[in-house]
Design an enzyme around this catalytic site. Sequence first.
Site, PDB file in Angstrom:
ATOM      1  N   ASP A  54      -5.412  29.097   3.927  1.00 32.30           N
ATOM      2  CA  ASP A  54      -4.040  28.356   4.284  1.00 32.30           C
ATOM      3  C   ASP A  54      -3.262  27.449   3.369  1.00 32.30           C
ATOM      4  O   ASP A  54      -2.291  26.846   3.322  1.00 32.30           O
ATOM      5  CB  ASP A  54      -4.187  27.286   5.526  1.00 32.30           C
ATOM      6  N   TYR A 100      -3.437  26.507  15.139  1.00 31.27           N
ATOM      7  CA  TYR A 100      -4.346  25.809  15.076  1.00 31.27           C
ATOM      8  C   TYR A 100      -4.194  24.214  14.526  1.00 31.27           C
ATOM      9  O   TYR A 100      -3.320  23.924  13.735  1.00 31.27           O
ATOM     10  CB  TYR A 100      -5.604  26.426  14.148  1.00 31.27           C
TER      11      TYR A 100
HETATM   12 CU   LIG Z   1     -10.930  29.365  16.623  1.00 28.69          CU
END
Ligand SMILES: [Cu+2]
Length: 838
Positions: free
Chosen positions: A443, A531
């Site tokens: 990321d 997320y």
């Molecule tokens: Cu997950």
Amino acid sequence: MVGEMIPRLFLCPPRHRQRPSSSRHPPSCEYHTTMDDAEKYRRSIGFWRCSTMVMGIACVGLAVAFIATVVIKNKELEESAGSALPCPSQDGGLLTSGDPSEPSPFHDLTIAEYRRLHEFLAKQTDINLAPADTAAVNTSNIFIVDLLIPAKQQVLSFLDNQGTQPAREARVMVFRGDKPTPVVEEYKVGPLNDPAYATLIQNPQRRNPVQFTVRPVGALEFGTVHKNIMSLVDQEVGDILQASYGGTLTECGDTCLTYYPTPVGSGLTGDIDTRTIWFWGNYPAEYYSLYPLDFGVCVDLTSSDFSQWRVTKVWYSGTIYDSLQDLKTRYHSDPATSKTRVDYVHNSKKLKTTQSLRGDPAPETPKRPPVQVEPDGKRYSIQHRHVTYMHWDFDIRLSALTGPQAYDIRYHGDRIAYELGLSEIAVFYSGDNPVQRVTDFIDSGALIGTHSKSLIPGADCPEGATFLNVSFLGEGMGEPTTLERATCVFEQNTGIPLRRHLSYSREQGAFYGGMADSVLVVRSILTIVNYDYIMDFVFHQSGAIEMRAVSTGYILSTFYRPEEAPYGFRLDEHINGNVHHHMFHFKADLDIGGTSNRYETLDISEEEVQLRQISPTATYRQTKFDRNPRVTETDAVYKFNFDTPKYHIVHNEQKKTQYDVPRAFRIHIDGMSKQLLTQGMDNERTIPWARQQLAVTVHSDHELVSSSPYAMFDSRDPVTNFTNFISDQSIVDKDLVFWVTMGVHHIPHTEDLPVTPTVGGHLSFFLLPYNYFPECPSVSSRDNIRVEYVTPNTPADGLKVERNGNKENGACGALTLEQLVRQRPDDILQTNNEFKLL
Ligand SMILES: [Cu+2]
């Protein structure tokens, strides 16, 4: 013994609420510490005035809570009773906001610095920056600007030895799409108060410039893909998309399909000089990662000339096609071609994938959840980005590339850590479909720190938290932008004792001692695509620091097909929740008693010893530990083994207790997971930091971060290879950096819908004082509560409560501890209870 009293009020449930009848009101909500009974009473009424003014029934305001006073005629209770706290005094919190005129070495770039830097770079003809409004993939563009922390020794000289503050500099990533051979260049630009140079960063640990093909995916590229590739997809197979999913990708009105990129690591393609991205289709409904299509296109984006980009593979209805034309031909001519037919999903709050309230509401009638209270005002303060809490003080920042960081963390003025923070996040997926099969997200290329913004009071952080902004300057921006509420700081009563003991036996002292574990939390929440990663620094009054990572957000699902079974459960008609592995890497540059540190493990093992008291030949098995000093970086690589339990200790050999015991800190890792992928294969090569749970290296200004923003693509030849941080060099009496890896395997289940709950997913590591203080430093906390007999061994004289100057708390009509002590003294220590245990 107990006089007439008026119950304390704190957002009291209606059944407890007793409104004073007096109509006298104080002129303001100020809090005073010395009041006579009458004044206390008036101020308790003031609480109600405040209440009616602000909310009609309760003074909630900014989620500070308010407590009405108790007027107790009993003199002793009166002295310890708290005052009304209609509006807590604000003698702490954010003392100095806005950008400082003279930022510290750790302060993120100020708006003024960003502007000066941008103005300077725009004039550098060799960098050839394109104006923001004409920026394109084939021009020279700033991708991101981040603070470049000066060399550690220079900073320490400034902090500790009255040295001059080192020049503030920035790290600037520039996409050089304008060059004949496009590259990414990273510049050191400074000094930020008056920029005068922009030089390529030199680092023997990593190359610079870097191949253009491994650059992070930026908005310019994404926009160009939409305009050129997705319109081509529509042109070629739009009719198939319409028939299959009820929508198209471009010029689609209210039946649009959307898509998201999955970079394909060069470790998989085998060629670092090509750039490949899968774009997988979704419905743009709430939330798109739960509405995947069984459609995606793989695009070769190697060239900086977008006219050279081409679709190399197509995934549709369980089949891989070699081109859009191949799909088109076979779809229309081969009756055996698998075809998908699903109804278009229109976005709606009624979708079961939303977080809208549904089911039987609980509680049955609306009642607000508990809130945190700061009855005497904030006990921490923040000046710009310097935080002070109890005996702690430290600096914080939010790096664009690596997210939340803390620096110069001190307890009682002694530096514990020079740097502590996130280094990288990775999520590796599995699946049968060709997209999830290559989805390995790393990321920092997504600019981790820029994804923390708009923390919501009352849900993400307590309403009374202090919220801090952060500014960034990135791609296509002529001006820095400020993200509101990117970080929150708050003190929290964790609801668990930090320590306690009840000595109910008079022979053993007959006392109670304990205190709540109130901590300071510095929080950011990184929403990286689907997320949300909650990242907390937690500062305890025991001298311990906790670094916590918690995952929530939407799972990244795939279109259900039976072939996905080994990789996840079918969670809904078209949703397959594919297994994946979340991994987090943290850096802890600890300075325990200075920068000369040693690392050793305390290895716990079994031994068989003689049991002479039984017989000359009897034996007994017990555990012991051996100190195991680690000598080299290689020697200090730690992979968890259940059979060899150990403590991880760092100390300065010259700093011992009076008993010659090292004054140390212990690193305790509470969120380990095994990375199962074969070492050196595929994309694993670019996350070698996940091979071990702990590594210890000698500080190097060339090894500031364990990963790089190129990691999403560069697995064939990682730009930053953490393996190279570890050599046979000595770590004895050196400035040591501890690299901690945590993670969790996630096999999604229906309760991950709509959004993954955080419960059970807390990953933490702790820096715990270990023989560092002569005793637990929390003994100096006024939060201590002690109950003992007024006269030892004479219960008839009653009990007393020690609060170290703090006032007692009352909660909504419940008896305070002091009142309990008066009314039912034997309930407290229970020395007379017939149920006796040793
Ligand atoms: Cu997950």
